[in-house]
Scaffold this active site. Sequence first.
Site, PDB file in Angstrom:
ATOM      1  N   HIS A  31      39.859  41.148 -29.605  1.00  0.00           N
ATOM      2  CA  HIS A  31      40.138  41.783 -30.894  1.00  0.00           C
ATOM      3  C   HIS A  31      41.640  42.008 -31.041  1.00  0.00           C
ATOM      4  O   HIS A  31      42.178  42.979 -30.532  1.00  0.00           O
ATOM      5  CB  HIS A  31      39.404  43.121 -30.979  1.00  0.00           C
ATOM      6  CG  HIS A  31      37.930  42.988 -30.754  1.00  0.00           C
ATOM      7  ND1 HIS A  31      37.021  43.008 -31.786  1.00  0.00           N
ATOM      8  CD2 HIS A  31      37.207  42.813 -29.622  1.00  0.00           C
ATOM      9  CE1 HIS A  31      35.797  42.848 -31.302  1.00  0.00           C
ATOM     10  NE2 HIS A  31      35.883  42.733 -29.982  1.00  0.00           N
ATOM     11  N   GLY A 132      33.593  51.474 -25.912  1.00  0.00           N
ATOM     12  CA  GLY A 132      33.104  50.199 -26.441  1.00  0.00           C
ATOM     13  C   GLY A 132      31.966  50.478 -27.402  1.00  0.00           C
ATOM     14  O   GLY A 132      32.020  50.060 -28.562  1.00  0.00           O
ATOM     15  N   PRO A 133      30.940  51.214 -26.942  1.00  0.00           N
ATOM     16  CA  PRO A 133      29.936  51.682 -27.901  1.00  0.00           C
ATOM     17  C   PRO A 133      30.621  52.731 -28.798  1.00  0.00           C
ATOM     18  O   PRO A 133      31.002  53.801 -28.314  1.00  0.00           O
ATOM     19  CB  PRO A 133      28.855  52.308 -27.023  1.00  0.00           C
ATOM     20  CG  PRO A 133      29.129  51.819 -25.627  1.00  0.00           C
ATOM     21  CD  PRO A 133      30.616  51.606 -25.571  1.00  0.00           C
ATOM     22  N   ASP A 173      37.171  53.296 -37.999  1.00  0.00           N
ATOM     23  CA  ASP A 173      36.104  53.527 -38.972  1.00  0.00           C
ATOM     24  C   ASP A 173      34.738  53.562 -38.297  1.00  0.00           C
ATOM     25  O   ASP A 173      33.853  54.345 -38.671  1.00  0.00           O
ATOM     26  CB  ASP A 173      36.109  52.404 -40.019  1.00  0.00           C
ATOM     27  CG  ASP A 173      37.427  52.330 -40.767  1.00  0.00           C
ATOM     28  OD1 ASP A 173      37.817  53.335 -41.377  1.00  0.00           O
ATOM     29  OD2 ASP A 173      38.074  51.255 -40.721  1.00  0.00           O
ATOM     30  N   ASN A 203      41.990  51.950 -41.531  1.00  0.00           N
ATOM     31  CA  ASN A 203      42.445  50.635 -42.010  1.00  0.00           C
ATOM     32  C   ASN A 203      41.487  50.004 -43.006  1.00  0.00           C
ATOM     33  O   ASN A 203      41.707  48.892 -43.466  1.00  0.00           O
ATOM     34  CB  ASN A 203      42.717  49.695 -40.823  1.00  0.00           C
ATOM     35  CG  ASN A 203      41.445  49.366 -40.043  1.00  0.00           C
ATOM     36  OD1 ASN A 203      40.336  49.704 -40.461  1.00  0.00           O
ATOM     37  ND2 ASN A 203      41.605  48.705 -38.914  1.00  0.00           N
ATOM     38  N   ILE A 205      38.851  48.532 -42.708  1.00  0.00           N
ATOM     39  CA  ILE A 205      38.241  47.255 -42.314  1.00  0.00           C
ATOM     40  C   ILE A 205      37.285  47.479 -41.145  1.00  0.00           C
ATOM     41  O   ILE A 205      37.619  48.178 -40.180  1.00  0.00           O
ATOM     42  CB  ILE A 205      39.324  46.233 -41.879  1.00  0.00           C
ATOM     43  CG1 ILE A 205      40.214  45.836 -43.056  1.00  0.00           C
ATOM     44  CG2 ILE A 205      38.694  44.991 -41.246  1.00  0.00           C
ATOM     45  CD1 ILE A 205      39.555  44.980 -44.118  1.00  0.00           C
ATOM     46  N   HIS A 279      39.656  41.182 -36.926  1.00  0.00           N
ATOM     47  CA  HIS A 279      39.005  42.150 -36.045  1.00  0.00           C
ATOM     48  C   HIS A 279      38.495  41.499 -34.769  1.00  0.00           C
ATOM     49  O   HIS A 279      38.854  41.922 -33.680  1.00  0.00           O
ATOM     50  CB  HIS A 279      37.846  42.848 -36.773  1.00  0.00           C
ATOM     51  CG  HIS A 279      36.936  43.573 -35.851  1.00  0.00           C
ATOM     52  ND1 HIS A 279      37.111  44.901 -35.538  1.00  0.00           N
ATOM     53  CD2 HIS A 279      35.880  43.156 -35.117  1.00  0.00           C
ATOM     54  CE1 HIS A 279      36.189  45.256 -34.666  1.00  0.00           C
ATOM     55  NE2 HIS A 279      35.433  44.223 -34.396  1.00  0.00           N
ATOM     56  N   SER A 402      13.451  77.138 -23.548  1.00  0.00           N
ATOM     57  CA  SER A 402      12.337  76.279 -23.139  1.00  0.00           C
ATOM     58  C   SER A 402      12.655  75.473 -21.890  1.00  0.00           C
ATOM     59  O   SER A 402      11.788  75.244 -21.050  1.00  0.00           O
ATOM     60  CB  SER A 402      11.986  75.303 -24.269  1.00  0.00           C
ATOM     61  OG  SER A 402      11.547  75.996 -25.399  1.00  0.00           O
ATOM     62  N   GLU A 431      21.844  66.160 -29.160  1.00  0.00           N
ATOM     63  CA  GLU A 431      21.572  65.616 -27.823  1.00  0.00           C
ATOM     64  C   GLU A 431      22.549  64.511 -27.434  1.00  0.00           C
ATOM     65  O   GLU A 431      22.988  64.425 -26.289  1.00  0.00           O
ATOM     66  CB  GLU A 431      20.130  65.085 -27.743  1.00  0.00           C
ATOM     67  CG  GLU A 431      19.059  66.156 -27.866  1.00  0.00           C
ATOM     68  CD  GLU A 431      18.772  66.549 -29.312  1.00  0.00           C
ATOM     69  OE1 GLU A 431      19.300  65.894 -30.234  1.00  0.00           O
ATOM     70  OE2 GLU A 431      18.019  67.525 -29.515  1.00  0.00           O
ATOM     71  N   PHE A 456      13.587  63.693 -25.975  1.00  0.00           N
ATOM     72  CA  PHE A 456      14.841  63.515 -26.710  1.00  0.00           C
ATOM     73  C   PHE A 456      15.925  62.822 -25.879  1.00  0.00           C
ATOM     74  O   PHE A 456      17.051  62.652 -26.346  1.00  0.00           O
ATOM     75  CB  PHE A 456      15.329  64.857 -27.263  1.00  0.00           C
ATOM     76  CG  PHE A 456      14.312  65.514 -28.169  1.00  0.00           C
ATOM     77  CD1 PHE A 456      13.682  64.779 -29.166  1.00  0.00           C
ATOM     78  CD2 PHE A 456      13.958  66.848 -28.001  1.00  0.00           C
ATOM     79  CE1 PHE A 456      12.721  65.371 -29.992  1.00  0.00           C
ATOM     80  CE2 PHE A 456      13.001  67.446 -28.820  1.00  0.00           C
ATOM     81  CZ  PHE A 456      12.386  66.704 -29.822  1.00  0.00           C
ATOM     82  N   HIS A 480       9.408  69.418 -20.266  1.00  0.00           N
ATOM     83  CA  HIS A 480       8.303  69.019 -21.147  1.00  0.00           C
ATOM     84  C   HIS A 480       8.077  67.519 -20.962  1.00  0.00           C
ATOM     85  O   HIS A 480       8.192  66.726 -21.890  1.00  0.00           O
ATOM     86  CB  HIS A 480       8.604  69.410 -22.593  1.00  0.00           C
ATOM     87  CG  HIS A 480       8.736  70.890 -22.791  1.00  0.00           C
ATOM     88  ND1 HIS A 480       9.639  71.659 -22.088  1.00  0.00           N
ATOM     89  CD2 HIS A 480       8.048  71.753 -23.584  1.00  0.00           C
ATOM     90  CE1 HIS A 480       9.518  72.933 -22.442  1.00  0.00           C
ATOM     91  NE2 HIS A 480       8.553  73.021 -23.342  1.00  0.00           N
ATOM     92  N   HIS A 492       6.190  64.812 -29.438  1.00  0.00           N
ATOM     93  CA  HIS A 492       6.927  65.510 -28.386  1.00  0.00           C
ATOM     94  C   HIS A 492       6.509  65.089 -26.972  1.00  0.00           C
ATOM     95  O   HIS A 492       7.107  65.533 -26.005  1.00  0.00           O
ATOM     96  CB  HIS A 492       6.738  67.028 -28.527  1.00  0.00           C
ATOM     97  CG  HIS A 492       7.604  67.630 -29.602  1.00  0.00           C
ATOM     98  ND1 HIS A 492       7.621  67.132 -30.885  1.00  0.00           N
ATOM     99  CD2 HIS A 492       8.475  68.660 -29.580  1.00  0.00           C
ATOM    100  CE1 HIS A 492       8.469  67.849 -31.614  1.00  0.00           C
ATOM    101  NE2 HIS A 492       9.010  68.775 -30.844  1.00  0.00           N
TER     102      HIS A 492
HETATM  103  C1  LIG Z   1      27.674  51.592 -31.290  1.00  0.00           C
HETATM  104  C2  LIG Z   1      28.336  50.311 -31.648  1.00  0.00           C
HETATM  105  N1  LIG Z   1      27.845  49.595 -32.653  1.00  0.00           N
HETATM  106  C3  LIG Z   1      28.394  48.399 -32.975  1.00  0.00           C
HETATM  107  C4  LIG Z   1      29.447  47.912 -32.265  1.00  0.00           C
HETATM  108  C5  LIG Z   1      30.030  46.542 -32.581  1.00  0.00           C
HETATM  109  N2  LIG Z   1      31.358  46.708 -33.170  1.00  0.00           N
HETATM  110  C6  LIG Z   1      32.466  46.591 -32.442  1.00  0.00           C
HETATM  111  S1  LIG Z   1      33.841  46.873 -33.336  1.00  0.00           S
HETATM  112  C7  LIG Z   1      32.954  47.108 -34.745  1.00  0.00           C
HETATM  113  C8  LIG Z   1      33.655  47.407 -36.032  1.00  0.00           C
HETATM  114  C9  LIG Z   1      34.564  48.535 -35.836  1.00  0.00           C
HETATM  115  O1  LIG Z   1      35.310  48.805 -36.971  1.00  0.00           O
HETATM  116  P1  LIG Z   1      36.488  49.817 -36.831  1.00  0.00           P
HETATM  117  O2  LIG Z   1      36.084  50.943 -35.998  1.00  0.00           O
HETATM  118  O3  LIG Z   1      36.965  50.103 -38.191  1.00  0.00           O
HETATM  119  O4  LIG Z   1      37.551  49.020 -35.994  1.00  0.00           O
HETATM  120  P2  LIG Z   1      38.684  48.036 -36.535  1.00  0.00           P
HETATM  121  O5  LIG Z   1      38.035  46.734 -36.839  1.00  0.00           O
HETATM  122  O6  LIG Z   1      39.281  48.656 -37.723  1.00  0.00           O
HETATM  123  O7  LIG Z   1      39.578  47.959 -35.373  1.00  0.00           O
HETATM  124  C10 LIG Z   1      31.604  46.984 -34.500  1.00  0.00           C
HETATM  125  C11 LIG Z   1      30.559  47.132 -35.520  1.00  0.00           C
HETATM  126  C12 LIG Z   1      29.924  48.701 -31.202  1.00  0.00           C
HETATM  127  N3  LIG Z   1      30.924  48.316 -30.436  1.00  0.00           N
HETATM  128  N4  LIG Z   1      29.361  49.905 -30.925  1.00  0.00           N
HETATM  129 MG   LIG Z   2      38.583  49.817 -39.267  1.00  0.00          MG
END
Ligand SMILES: Cc1ncc(C[n+]2csc(CCOP(=O)(O)OP(=O)(O)O)c2C)c(N)n1
Ligand SMILES: [Mg+2]
Length: 689
Positions: A31, A132-133, A173, A203, A205, A279, A402, A431, A456, A480, A492
């Site tokens: 990226h 990353g997530p 974003d 940005n 995007i 991106h 609980s 959670e 949960f 639980h 539950h």
């Molecule tokens: C939970 C999760 N869902 C989807 C993705 C896949 N993913 C990676 S970057 C991205 C777009 C991110 O956009 P933004 O945060 O605006 O980053 P920019 O492109 O502006 O750097 C997605 C959907 C991920 N990494 N984590």
């Molecule tokens: Mg963005």
Amino acid sequence: MAGQNQNIDQLSINTIRTLSIDAVQQANSGHPGTPLAMAPVAYTLWQRFLRFDPDDPIWTNRDRFVLSAGHASMLLYSLLHLTGVKAVNPQYEKLGELSVTMDSIKHFRQLDSKAPGHPEYRWTSGVETTTGPLGQGVATSVGMAIAGKWMATHFNRPDFTMFDYNVYALCGDGDMMEGISSEAASLAGHLKLPNLCWIYDNNHITIEGHTELAFSEDVATRFMAYGWNVTRVGDANDLEMLERAFKVFLNTNDRPTLIIVDSHIAYGAPNKQDTSAAHGEPLGEEEVRLTKRSYGWPEDAKFLVPDGVRENFAQGIGARGRAASQAWMKKFEDYKAKYPDLADHIYKMQHRELPAGWDKGLPIFPADPKGIASRDSSAKVLNVIAQNVPWLVGGAADLAPSTKTRLTFDGAGDFNATNYGGRNFHFGIREHAMCAIVNGMSLSKLRPFGSTFLIFSDYAKGAIRLSAIMEIPVILIFTHDSIGLGEDGPTHQPIEQLPALRAIPGLITVRPADANEVAEGWRVIMQLRHEPVALVLTRQALPTLDRTKYASAAGIAKGGYVLADAPNGKPEVLLMASGSEVSLCVGAYEQLKKEGINARVISMASWELFELQSEEYRQNVIPPDVRARVSVEQASTFGWERFTGIDGVRLGMKTFGASAPLKELLKKFGFTVDNVVAAAKQQLGVVRQ
Ligand SMILES: Cc1ncc(C[n+]2csc(CCOP(=O)(O)OP(=O)(O)O)c2C)c(N)n1
Ligand SMILES: [Mg+2]
């Protein structure tokens, strides 16, 4: 030569940029857009503000930088490389070599490179948490800020500010759209954490295109509603405005700060700037050339670090960080002399060691057929250990009454905006953020626990698997734990949650059968240093087994052990279970014994710990030649084949549960002694035919 007509700030920023796009181009993957846009922001923060010593990236009181937009990993690797951050091994030893070498950058995203696709804690020194997530990084940063405040309250003394670090997280974003960031920001605002700064790369995007497609809320207003201080920088290239914004953060002492930075993704790339194409794919050779031209960079130079750039970083963050860390070390020597116990605790925490006497007074529970719920026995054990281990802290997602995880002893207190030293945390009904926040607390070396109902855990899975990837010893207490919870019904009653947790590599699940297994289970859990744990507990009472008649609960340390054996040690049939179903197997065992059938009961409290044992031990517990096998667990039977073999019987849940009193549910779903006996006999019949 690059830089002839650029000042050193600009030259350094463009070095971050060009290293990043060269690495992405070489890998043909990654990226490029965000490192180009955010380089000035990261530069200003690192070079002018961050108190971080590249020679000692694990210095206790360092400022933390979290790249929540983990896809922009090359931005971080460029910084780690150019600032000369040194590698540290898992034994906390500094190795002297660079954490991210130029060779690693040239091998971005390749096997064994210290510059993997997304930043990985534990793999690359200087990476504070795995990201990353999207959303995880920012949520984790809240835990780091919480830990900073807790440690400041606990350890600082007049004239001895041992903890006053700040936590910065860079997000995009995507982070803002993910629910977990809302959970975490809401709590951070409520707690008024003044040491927390999020920088939002506004940005417009994301992958599919302009944010107009799916995102139109007013982020500034949203964060003001959370109680944050919000400030804006209208141009990501304006270093003076960026500097002003960071000063606003540093001068804000009563709440967290959000800096919204308007930027252009792929800034400087003539055909890709402001497009989603920048991106997720390399710019392409020609666009890389044009981008370099726009920076006044030699178009054909690759991985170029112009003279003066490393020196610039050394004079900025390097000198400031070293001075700060060395002053701290010196102060720590005086602190040690004046407060030897506190200093000892700081040392032990940092090395994930336990204080002397940590298991003092661990309860032993007398045999009792009526027994006690494992959530209740766990409460007793937790409250003993927590008195011995001052930095064992945690709470629940609004379910402490609980889950029984409240620390009730004198002085435990509640962590809140007016008491950052409290040990009971109220994460609210959040959670997912809770589990990310305990990750951040653990990364800052507290020993945190979080709790909720087992069902949960699904809401928190994204953060739980990161605990496992990062190999950090968080403790998740899930109560639980089955249809045994009764009337609350199918929504539950966990079915597939236990197998799902067992499927996470490196996560240790522990489902104790009675109160003494709970106590011994905690003894094992506390000694883990690099493994997260899910402690799975019941709402309903479990008989406390008579350990003079059956084997010692200390066997739980091996994950699975022989609880009750055939009188001659030669079982015909194996009865295996975890948690609440173990006593059912004991009941069946006694009945079979009366009928002259030799059974063995195996308490299989932790599959993962059992699998760590030698083959010899495992075969002693589960003799390969005893084919008649029954497993019993009030959960999906998924996975039990590994112990029963495909020809064994697996009593478990094949459907969702139902809303009814426990007794009726046990009958309806077949969790009775008679059924276990019948299954054992059927197995013996099958084998004897
Ligand atoms: C939970 C999760 N869902 C989807 C993705 C896949 N993913 C990676 S970057 C991205 C777009 C991110 O956009 P933004 O945060 O605006 O980053 P920019 O492109 O502006 O750097 C997605 C959907 C991920 N990494 N984590
Ligand atoms: Mg963005």
